[in-house]
Design a protein around this motif. Sequence first.
Motif, short mmCIF file in Angstrom:
data_model
loop_
_atom_site.label_atom_id
_atom_site.label_comp_id
_atom_site.label_asym_id
_atom_site.label_seq_id
_atom_site.Cartn_x
_atom_site.Cartn_y
_atom_site.Cartn_z
N ILE A 71 -60.62 80.93 30.31
CA ILE A 71 -61.00 81.06 31.71
C ILE A 71 -62.52 81.05 31.84
CG2 ILE A 71 -61.04 82.66 33.68
CD1 ILE A 71 -58.19 83.49 32.81
N ASP A 72 -63.20 81.81 30.99
CA ASP A 72 -64.66 81.89 31.05
C ASP A 72 -65.33 80.55 30.75
OD1 ASP A 72 -64.51 84.55 31.71
OD2 ASP A 72 -64.94 85.27 29.68
N SER A 73 -64.73 79.76 29.85
CA SER A 73 -65.33 78.47 29.49
C SER A 73 -64.93 77.35 30.45
CB SER A 73 -64.94 78.08 28.06
OG SER A 73 -63.56 77.79 27.99
N GLY A 74 -63.96 77.60 31.31
CA GLY A 74 -63.53 76.59 32.27
C GLY A 74 -62.45 75.66 31.75
N SER A 75 -61.90 75.92 30.56
CA SER A 75 -60.88 75.04 30.00
C SER A 75 -59.46 75.53 30.28
CB SER A 75 -61.08 74.88 28.49
OG SER A 75 -60.93 76.13 27.85
N HIS A 76 -59.33 76.59 31.05
CA HIS A 76 -58.02 77.14 31.38
C HIS A 76 -57.33 76.26 32.42
CE1 HIS A 76 -54.88 80.05 32.26
NE2 HIS A 76 -55.17 79.93 33.54
N LEU A 77 -56.08 75.90 32.18
CA LEU A 77 -55.29 75.15 33.14
C LEU A 77 -54.25 76.07 33.76
CD1 LEU A 77 -54.65 71.86 31.14
CD2 LEU A 77 -56.27 72.23 32.99
N ALA A 78 -54.31 76.22 35.04
CA ALA A 78 -53.36 77.09 35.74
C ALA A 78 -51.98 76.43 35.72
CB ALA A 78 -53.80 77.32 37.17
N PRO A 79 -50.90 77.22 35.57
CA PRO A 79 -49.56 76.66 35.61
C PRO A 79 -49.28 76.03 36.98
CG PRO A 79 -49.51 78.99 35.04
CD PRO A 79 -50.91 78.65 35.36
N GLN A 80 -48.57 74.92 36.96
CA GLN A 80 -48.25 74.23 38.21
C GLN A 80 -46.75 74.03 38.30
OE1 GLN A 80 -50.40 70.57 38.21
NE2 GLN A 80 -52.39 71.56 38.16
N ASN A 81 -46.23 74.13 39.49
CA ASN A 81 -44.81 73.90 39.72
C ASN A 81 -44.62 72.49 40.24
OD1 ASN A 81 -44.07 76.49 38.99
ND2 ASN A 81 -44.42 77.29 41.03
N ILE A 82 -44.46 71.53 39.31
CA ILE A 82 -44.22 70.15 39.70
C ILE A 82 -42.98 69.66 38.96
CG2 ILE A 82 -46.66 69.68 40.15
CD1 ILE A 82 -46.76 68.13 37.51
N THR A 83 -42.38 68.64 39.50
CA THR A 83 -41.19 68.07 38.86
C THR A 83 -41.61 67.13 37.73
OG1 THR A 83 -41.11 66.16 40.32
CG2 THR A 83 -39.95 68.16 41.06
N VAL A 84 -40.67 66.80 36.89
CA VAL A 84 -40.93 65.86 35.80
C VAL A 84 -41.33 64.51 36.37
CG1 VAL A 84 -39.90 64.64 33.85
CG2 VAL A 84 -39.39 67.06 34.21
N GLU A 85 -40.67 64.10 37.45
CA GLU A 85 -40.99 62.82 38.08
C GLU A 85 -42.45 62.80 38.55
OE1 GLU A 85 -39.45 59.95 41.73
OE2 GLU A 85 -38.68 61.99 41.55
N GLU A 86 -42.91 63.88 39.19
CA GLU A 86 -44.30 63.95 39.65
C GLU A 86 -45.26 63.90 38.47
OE1 GLU A 86 -43.72 66.64 43.67
OE2 GLU A 86 -44.05 67.63 41.75
N TRP A 87 -44.94 64.62 37.41
CA TRP A 87 -45.79 64.65 36.23
C TRP A 87 -45.88 63.26 35.61
CZ3 TRP A 87 -45.39 63.61 31.03
CH2 TRP A 87 -46.44 64.09 30.22
N LEU A 88 -44.74 62.56 35.52
CA LEU A 88 -44.73 61.21 34.94
C LEU A 88 -45.56 60.24 35.76
CD1 LEU A 88 -41.02 60.91 33.78
CD2 LEU A 88 -43.06 60.95 32.33
N LYS A 89 -45.51 60.36 37.08
CA LYS A 89 -46.31 59.46 37.94
C LYS A 89 -47.80 59.66 37.68
CE LYS A 89 -43.07 59.06 41.78
NZ LYS A 89 -42.77 59.45 43.17
N VAL A 90 -48.22 60.88 37.52
CA VAL A 90 -49.64 61.18 37.30
C VAL A 90 -50.08 60.81 35.89
CG1 VAL A 90 -51.34 63.07 37.17
CG2 VAL A 90 -49.67 63.02 39.02
N ASN A 91 -49.25 61.07 34.90
CA ASN A 91 -49.66 60.93 33.50
C ASN A 91 -49.30 59.61 32.84
OD1 ASN A 91 -50.97 63.55 32.91
ND2 ASN A 91 -48.98 64.31 33.57
N THR A 92 -48.65 58.69 33.54
CA THR A 92 -48.33 57.39 32.95
C THR A 92 -49.07 56.26 33.64
OG1 THR A 92 -46.36 57.17 34.33
CG2 THR A 92 -46.06 58.10 32.12
N ALA A 93 -49.90 56.60 34.57
CA ALA A 93 -50.64 55.55 35.32
C ALA A 93 -51.75 54.96 34.49
CB ALA A 93 -51.20 56.14 36.59
#
Length: 83
Positions: A61-83
């Motif tokens: 958190i202090d270094s800024g590399s923390h990723l907050a958990p997100q409530n997204i579907t697998v379909e949404e994640w695939l759209k963002v990460n396969t583009a």
Amino acid sequence: MKKSKKNANGMGSIRKRSNGLWEGLYLAGIDPNTGKNVRRSVYGKTQAEVRRKLTAAISDIDSGSHLAPQNITVEEWLKVNTA
């Protein structure tokens, strides 16, 4: 006079749960919609294990590399990460 074993501000807290596991609580930020604190937990079998996990989470958190958990579907994640 007995000294308290209190963590410094921002370092979280550790407690032993009734089921025998240790839990470390830390402040992960503030919810922009509600303005309330967002608290997260880490768990472990020993206090030392939880202290390591808690220290790692807080340093992320202090270094800024923390990723907050997100409530997204697998379909949404695939759209963002396969583009």
